[in-house]
Design a protein around this motif. Sequence first.
Motif, mmCIF file in Angstrom:
data_model
loop_
_atom_site.group_PDB
_atom_site.id
_atom_site.type_symbol
_atom_site.label_atom_id
_atom_site.label_comp_id
_atom_site.label_asym_id
_atom_site.label_seq_id
_atom_site.Cartn_x
_atom_site.Cartn_y
_atom_site.Cartn_z
ATOM 1 N N GLU A 220 0.818 -1.211 0.000
ATOM 2 C CA GLU A 220 0.000 0.000 0.000
ATOM 3 C C GLU A 220 0.852 1.262 0.000
ATOM 4 O O GLU A 220 0.416 2.314 -0.455
ATOM 5 C CB GLU A 220 -0.918 -0.003 1.224
ATOM 6 N N THR A 221 2.065 1.170 0.501
ATOM 7 C CA THR A 221 2.882 2.378 0.661
ATOM 8 C C THR A 221 4.063 2.462 -0.302
ATOM 9 O O THR A 221 4.601 3.554 -0.515
ATOM 10 C CB THR A 221 3.439 2.447 2.101
ATOM 11 N N GLY A 222 4.479 1.381 -0.873
ATOM 12 C CA GLY A 222 5.663 1.448 -1.720
ATOM 13 C C GLY A 222 5.874 0.175 -2.514
ATOM 14 O O GLY A 222 4.987 -0.683 -2.601
ATOM 15 N N SER B 44 7.638 5.232 -2.748
ATOM 16 C CA SER B 44 6.487 5.941 -3.288
ATOM 17 C C SER B 44 5.839 5.109 -4.389
ATOM 18 O O SER B 44 6.510 4.344 -5.069
ATOM 19 C CB SER B 44 6.921 7.296 -3.850
ATOM 20 N N LYS B 45 4.533 5.279 -4.544
ATOM 21 C CA LYS B 45 3.839 4.604 -5.638
ATOM 22 C C LYS B 45 3.540 5.565 -6.787
ATOM 23 O O LYS B 45 2.725 5.283 -7.654
ATOM 24 C CB LYS B 45 2.548 3.967 -5.132
ATOM 25 N N ASP B 46 4.245 6.723 -6.772
ATOM 26 C CA ASP B 46 4.100 7.667 -7.877
ATOM 27 C C ASP B 46 4.713 7.080 -9.138
ATOM 28 O O ASP B 46 5.581 6.201 -9.091
ATOM 29 C CB ASP B 46 4.794 8.992 -7.546
ATOM 30 N N SER B 47 4.290 7.599 -10.287
ATOM 31 C CA SER B 47 4.886 7.181 -11.553
ATOM 32 C C SER B 47 6.358 7.574 -11.571
ATOM 33 O O SER B 47 6.715 8.702 -11.216
ATOM 34 C CB SER B 47 4.159 7.843 -12.726
ATOM 35 N N GLN B 48 7.185 6.646 -11.995
ATOM 36 C CA GLN B 48 8.619 6.917 -12.019
ATOM 37 C C GLN B 48 9.349 5.839 -12.809
ATOM 38 O O GLN B 48 8.826 4.749 -13.040
ATOM 39 C CB GLN B 48 9.183 6.951 -10.594
ATOM 40 N N SER B 49 10.555 6.171 -13.230
ATOM 41 C CA SER B 49 11.417 5.207 -13.910
ATOM 42 C C SER B 49 12.429 4.677 -12.910
ATOM 43 O O SER B 49 12.949 5.419 -12.073
ATOM 44 C CB SER B 49 12.142 5.866 -15.087
ATOM 45 N N ILE B 50 12.697 3.399 -12.981
ATOM 46 C CA ILE B 50 13.717 2.791 -12.139
ATOM 47 C C ILE B 50 14.763 2.156 -13.031
ATOM 48 O O ILE B 50 14.502 1.784 -14.177
ATOM 49 C CB ILE B 50 13.118 1.748 -11.172
ATOM 50 N N GLU B 51 15.978 2.021 -12.515
ATOM 51 C CA GLU B 51 17.068 1.510 -13.338
ATOM 52 C C GLU B 51 18.140 0.882 -12.462
ATOM 53 O O GLU B 51 18.418 1.348 -11.360
ATOM 54 C CB GLU B 51 17.683 2.643 -14.161
ATOM 55 N N TYR B 52 18.733 -0.190 -12.970
ATOM 56 C CA TYR B 52 19.909 -0.773 -12.351
ATOM 57 C C TYR B 52 20.796 -1.359 -13.447
ATOM 58 O O TYR B 52 20.324 -2.158 -14.268
ATOM 59 C CB TYR B 52 19.546 -1.868 -11.340
ATOM 60 N N ASN B 53 22.023 -0.944 -13.467
ATOM 61 C CA ASN B 53 23.014 -1.459 -14.412
ATOM 62 C C ASN B 53 22.526 -1.374 -15.865
ATOM 63 O O ASN B 53 22.731 -2.281 -16.673
ATOM 64 C CB ASN B 53 23.367 -2.910 -14.070
ATOM 65 N N GLY B 54 21.850 -0.258 -16.167
ATOM 66 C CA GLY B 54 21.386 -0.027 -17.534
ATOM 67 C C GLY B 54 20.050 -0.637 -17.878
ATOM 68 O O GLY B 54 19.538 -0.434 -18.990
ATOM 69 N N VAL B 55 19.443 -1.403 -16.976
ATOM 70 C CA VAL B 55 18.140 -2.023 -17.224
ATOM 71 C C VAL B 55 17.063 -1.148 -16.588
ATOM 72 O O VAL B 55 17.056 -0.938 -15.378
ATOM 73 C CB VAL B 55 18.086 -3.449 -16.654
ATOM 74 N N LEU C 18 7.362 2.669 -14.057
ATOM 75 C CA LEU C 18 6.262 2.286 -13.176
ATOM 76 C C LEU C 18 5.187 3.359 -13.214
ATOM 77 O O LEU C 18 5.489 4.553 -13.128
ATOM 78 C CB LEU C 18 6.764 2.114 -11.734
ATOM 79 N N TRP C 19 3.935 2.946 -13.343
ATOM 80 C CA TRP C 19 2.821 3.886 -13.336
ATOM 81 C C TRP C 19 2.163 3.894 -11.960
ATOM 82 O O TRP C 19 2.214 2.907 -11.225
ATOM 83 C CB TRP C 19 1.810 3.511 -14.418
ATOM 84 N N ASN C 20 1.545 5.032 -11.633
ATOM 85 C CA ASN C 20 1.044 5.187 -10.264
ATOM 86 C C ASN C 20 -0.340 4.604 -10.057
ATOM 87 O O ASN C 20 -0.813 4.518 -8.939
ATOM 88 C CB ASN C 20 1.025 6.677 -9.863
ATOM 89 N N ASN C 21 -0.999 4.210 -11.117
ATOM 90 C CA ASN C 21 -2.361 3.712 -10.927
ATOM 91 C C ASN C 21 -2.389 2.188 -10.877
ATOM 92 O O ASN C 21 -1.576 1.519 -11.502
ATOM 93 C CB ASN C 21 -3.263 4.194 -12.072
#
Length: 662
Positions: free
Chosen positions: A339-341, A359-370, A374-377
């Motif tokens: 519910e929170t993250g 956060s569950k806001d829309s955002q891009s995540i990345e690790y080692n170029g991958v 993520l969308w918030n809805n």
Amino acid sequence: MILLSLSIKKRNSLKLINHLKPIKMSQLINFMCSLITLFVINSNTSPQELAQNEKISIPIEGKWEGNLVINENKSIGIMWRFETTEERTLIGFMGPASKGAATIPMQDLKVTETTLSFSIHSQGSFSGLISETGITGTWSSQSGKQLVIYMARELTQEQLSKRFTKSSNGDKINIQQEIALGNVQAVKTFLSKGNAIDSLYGEGQTLLIYAIKKDRTYKVAKYLLENGANPNLVTDDLTPLMYATAYQNSAMVQELIGYKANVNFISKEKQSAIVFAIKGRNAEILKLLMDGGADPSIPLKEDYSAVDLAKEENIKEILEVLNIPYEGVSDGPYVMQTETGRTATWVNKGEIHTQKIRSKDSQSIEYNGVKAKLWNNTPKEVKQLVYNGNFKIGAVSDIHGQYDTFMKLLKNNGVIDNQEKWSFGNGHFVVAGDMFDRGPQVTEVLWFLYDLEKQAEEKGGKLHVLLGNHDVMVLNGNLRSVHPKYTEIGKILEKPFNTLFNKGTVLGDWLRTRPVLVKVNDILFTHGGLHPDLVTKGLSIEDINNAFKLQLVESEMAEKRNEVGNFLHRQNGPIYYRGYFQGELATDLQIDALLNHFNISNIVVGHTTHKHIEMHYDGRVIVIDANMKSGTMGELLLWQNGSFSRGNLLGKELPLETEVNK
């Protein structure tokens, strides 16, 4: 009473005799079809524990073959294979004899000195007794049928001959049957009557090709080679060596190499024996080819060779044969949410990396170029299944983890731009199922589609992602067709691969909202097809989708699937049905009835692989599975202003192929 018999050859042989209460022939054929549909070239399994395997007095390891009798004139071949792993666990496999390999994993395999039992996911289970003369027991199908089974050690010619329709040609030789029986004398007689050794017979195949595919004794193929059969004759763009490799026939590969078969032949489709060995994950055959002079560095196309293919497949045993360092698997992210993250997990060269996202806001995540967006809805169940408007339509199916090929196809046909962003305007694009299995880039495909859906909406367009049988299989824990990479990922993360898409995961929750069919401008899209019985059952598009989705994942249901759910999730349901192309074909009248019932002009399906997108039934049925799972092919369907066309990998727009239904 109907007699079903399974028999085997060589040292390990199998004979299955099923005594049934009277049943309809259609039921019997449906039962067999459910077994045949289990077969896949690229399948994997987790080792099943062997009970008391130190004391087994009657070994069952090795290949077993037998017949499932359809009627007094015809039987269908079955193959079983048992082997012991390095960890001293017994594993077993099953498959149709027509494919020459048993690769469907048995689950819950248990063997003692006197008993044998196993199950086949979603099909049934076997339990029996082992004696000095064979194995006797009962196959219990999921539909409730109880089939008595007896397995013997030797396959006689008489038993094998039951696999063929009895000839009505008097003394005329059925040469294909005689080859499959290993009858060298019949082949000698056939050739003595003036038939050329390298001519095409039957379904347009040479005697040598048919022997490679059908003769388990290898006697006929050896005889043909000894008497001048051309080991390099190309038939349907394939050589005998390529056939032997594709059929996992290592003995014939070795024999053909001894007769100077061209180990480096590359077909027009950019295939080679080495390619088939790598895709078949057969290190033994790959080594035979390499020892015979095969060069994996020869370009297949531009700067791409079998070495590049092997690196992409990243199978340890294959890389070892090619002397390429194995660095471990990389994949991800797999994102759990609360519910929170969220928590994202990557695997990089066998090492786990975890990222906490607060956060569950829309955002891009990345690790080692991958990366992943993520969308918030929270995704909602797709309810709207019918769309009409003045827009163009595109469709593709059966991506099977071939991300690079998929991207090339979309870019070259204007669906996305060079930055992999939506460029199809207000058009509707349909992905008709099977994102999972076969290939090594499933996660990349899923994250791309998850994001592209939002991009399309922002541009006034629409992406429709439908579920196919392989997607449903993975969600239900059936992992027999996953690429070995994902089996390894599961081991590293210490959980079965399918649980990475459980409820509460970003991709798992998104997949659970996908429909199983959609109607766009009177064109109905689904993965497998619509069985004619859907008309008599009176089911609407909404009825089919609702019943299918409510019973999607069996482990998440409080009760077993009901009658409608079982129909929709089995071989005649929308994700499995092949009746437009194989088996008992739907008639023109039945197709018309389907079109009238659903008020549609065309049915567009994937699931059944063809070389090109094709029209059947005078264009009323269109199949769009153009073998993208091979990694080297692919086409997409285009529709605009009432006219269909197809786009190939190079972005060339072409007319649809036409196949006449008989």
